[in-house]
Design a protein around this motif. Structure first.
Motif, PDB file in Angstrom:
ATOM      1  N   CYS A  49       0.829  -1.211   0.000  1.00  0.00           N
ATOM      2  CA  CYS A  49       0.000   0.000   0.000  1.00  0.00           C
ATOM      3  C   CYS A  49       0.860   1.258   0.000  1.00  0.00           C
ATOM      4  O   CYS A  49       0.561   2.224  -0.717  1.00  0.00           O
ATOM      5  CB  CYS A  49      -0.942   0.008   1.201  1.00  0.00           C
ATOM      6  SG  CYS A  49      -2.194  -1.280   1.136  1.00  0.00           S
ATOM      7  N   TYR A 109      -6.465  -3.397   2.965  1.00  0.00           N
ATOM      8  CA  TYR A 109      -5.240  -2.797   3.501  1.00  0.00           C
ATOM      9  C   TYR A 109      -5.066  -1.449   2.823  1.00  0.00           C
ATOM     10  O   TYR A 109      -5.324  -1.315   1.624  1.00  0.00           O
ATOM     11  CB  TYR A 109      -4.026  -3.679   3.195  1.00  0.00           C
ATOM     12  CG  TYR A 109      -4.047  -4.996   3.929  1.00  0.00           C
ATOM     13  CD1 TYR A 109      -3.440  -5.119   5.173  1.00  0.00           C
ATOM     14  CD2 TYR A 109      -4.669  -6.112   3.382  1.00  0.00           C
ATOM     15  CE1 TYR A 109      -3.450  -6.328   5.856  1.00  0.00           C
ATOM     16  CE2 TYR A 109      -4.689  -7.322   4.052  1.00  0.00           C
ATOM     17  CZ  TYR A 109      -4.077  -7.422   5.292  1.00  0.00           C
ATOM     18  OH  TYR A 109      -4.093  -8.614   5.970  1.00  0.00           O
ATOM     19  N   THR A 110      -4.618  -0.455   3.594  1.00  0.00           N
ATOM     20  CA  THR A 110      -4.506   0.876   3.025  1.00  0.00           C
ATOM     21  C   THR A 110      -3.402   1.681   3.699  1.00  0.00           C
ATOM     22  O   THR A 110      -3.101   1.464   4.877  1.00  0.00           O
ATOM     23  CB  THR A 110      -5.871   1.603   3.079  1.00  0.00           C
ATOM     24  OG1 THR A 110      -5.791   2.820   2.366  1.00  0.00           O
ATOM     25  CG2 THR A 110      -6.343   1.806   4.494  1.00  0.00           C
ATOM     26  N   GLU A 122      -9.827   3.268  -1.941  1.00  0.00           N
ATOM     27  CA  GLU A 122     -10.720   2.486  -1.084  1.00  0.00           C
ATOM     28  C   GLU A 122     -12.143   2.453  -1.653  1.00  0.00           C
ATOM     29  O   GLU A 122     -12.838   1.446  -1.544  1.00  0.00           O
ATOM     30  CB  GLU A 122     -10.748   3.073   0.341  1.00  0.00           C
ATOM     31  CG  GLU A 122      -9.397   3.197   0.995  1.00  0.00           C
ATOM     32  CD  GLU A 122      -8.691   4.515   0.698  1.00  0.00           C
ATOM     33  OE1 GLU A 122      -7.639   4.754   1.315  1.00  0.00           O
ATOM     34  OE2 GLU A 122      -9.170   5.312  -0.139  1.00  0.00           O
ATOM     35  N   TYR A 141      -4.688  -0.367   8.399  1.00  0.00           N
ATOM     36  CA  TYR A 141      -4.076   0.833   7.818  1.00  0.00           C
ATOM     37  C   TYR A 141      -2.713   1.129   8.432  1.00  0.00           C
ATOM     38  O   TYR A 141      -2.440   0.816   9.591  1.00  0.00           O
ATOM     39  CB  TYR A 141      -4.998   2.036   7.943  1.00  0.00           C
ATOM     40  CG  TYR A 141      -5.548   2.330   9.317  1.00  0.00           C
ATOM     41  CD1 TYR A 141      -4.815   3.079  10.232  1.00  0.00           C
ATOM     42  CD2 TYR A 141      -6.796   1.870   9.705  1.00  0.00           C
ATOM     43  CE1 TYR A 141      -5.322   3.360  11.488  1.00  0.00           C
ATOM     44  CE2 TYR A 141      -7.317   2.150  10.964  1.00  0.00           C
ATOM     45  CZ  TYR A 141      -6.566   2.898  11.849  1.00  0.00           C
ATOM     46  OH  TYR A 141      -7.057   3.179  13.096  1.00  0.00           O
ATOM     47  N   HIS A 150      -9.336   5.101   6.120  1.00  0.00           N
ATOM     48  CA  HIS A 150     -10.408   5.557   5.228  1.00  0.00           C
ATOM     49  C   HIS A 150     -10.977   6.909   5.654  1.00  0.00           C
ATOM     50  O   HIS A 150     -11.174   7.167   6.839  1.00  0.00           O
ATOM     51  CB  HIS A 150     -11.581   4.580   5.256  1.00  0.00           C
ATOM     52  CG  HIS A 150     -11.348   3.246   4.626  1.00  0.00           C
ATOM     53  ND1 HIS A 150     -10.119   2.703   4.402  1.00  0.00           N
ATOM     54  CD2 HIS A 150     -12.243   2.334   4.193  1.00  0.00           C
ATOM     55  CE1 HIS A 150     -10.268   1.513   3.847  1.00  0.00           C
ATOM     56  NE2 HIS A 150     -11.556   1.263   3.712  1.00  0.00           N
ATOM     57  N   SER A 210      -4.126   1.330  -1.772  1.00  0.00           N
ATOM     58  CA  SER A 210      -4.910   0.318  -1.059  1.00  0.00           C
ATOM     59  C   SER A 210      -4.982  -0.971  -1.858  1.00  0.00           C
ATOM     60  O   SER A 210      -4.907  -0.953  -3.088  1.00  0.00           O
ATOM     61  CB  SER A 210      -6.342   0.819  -0.827  1.00  0.00           C
ATOM     62  OG  SER A 210      -6.350   2.045  -0.151  1.00  0.00           O
TER      63      SER A 210
END
Length: 157
Positions: free
Chosen positions: A12, A78-79, A56, A101, A83, A29
């Motif tokens: 990411c 996964y980011t 996302e 995250y 968000h 992401s």
């Protein structure tokens, strides 16, 4: 947080770097199935003016069109950054599972404040304030610092 989570979060951050290299805000992401298969990945595409082009949100759209409800619930997003409310809502509406995250909304808000960036018109909220009962994990300090540097690079241009 285990080695597999960290591997996916590293990807990411790499996608966030790719977004920055493309002149876009540094967010990236991936969507991983319950079996561990990477199904979809993307980075920000807001530089063209459509501020809804978050990775996302793209993941939520893709999942709604390509996965069953049970598959979505078993998947993990996964980011590089927690968000935003729009993406949290999309995640909740399509019934995706856990969110992991590298950096949090509160970290990003603090960093942007330090850089003198005008705050967004959209309130910065943690995922759990938007989606009830969602499992989240993060931030990861060493990766969050890398994400911070990406934002510093973007906003110093």
């Amino acid at each position: 947080m285990n080695d597999i989570d960290l591997k996916h979060l590293r990807r990411c951050v790499d996608l966030a770097k790719a977004a920055l290299d493309a002149g876009d805000e540094p967010f990236g992401s991936i969507l991983v199935s319950g079996e561990g298969e990477v199904l979809f990945e993307d980075h920000n595409h807001v530089a063209g003016g459509d501020l809804t082009q978050h990775p996302e949100f793209a993941i939520a759209r893709w999942a709604a069109n390509n996965m069953t409800a049970d598959e979505r619930a078993a998947a993990t997003v996964y980011t590089s950054g927690e968000h935003c409310p729009m993406c949290s809502a999309a995640h909740g509406w399509v019934g995706l599972g856990c969110i992991v995250y590298a950096s949090s909304t509160s970290q990003l808000t603090s960093w942007l404040g330090e850089l003198g960036v005008t705050p967004s018109r959209v309130r910065a909220l943690p995922i759990e304030s938007v989606v009830e009962g969602i499992a989240v994990d993060g931030p990861v300090p060493e990766l969050a610092e890398e994400v911070r540097q990406l934002h510093r690079s973007f906003h110093s241009r």
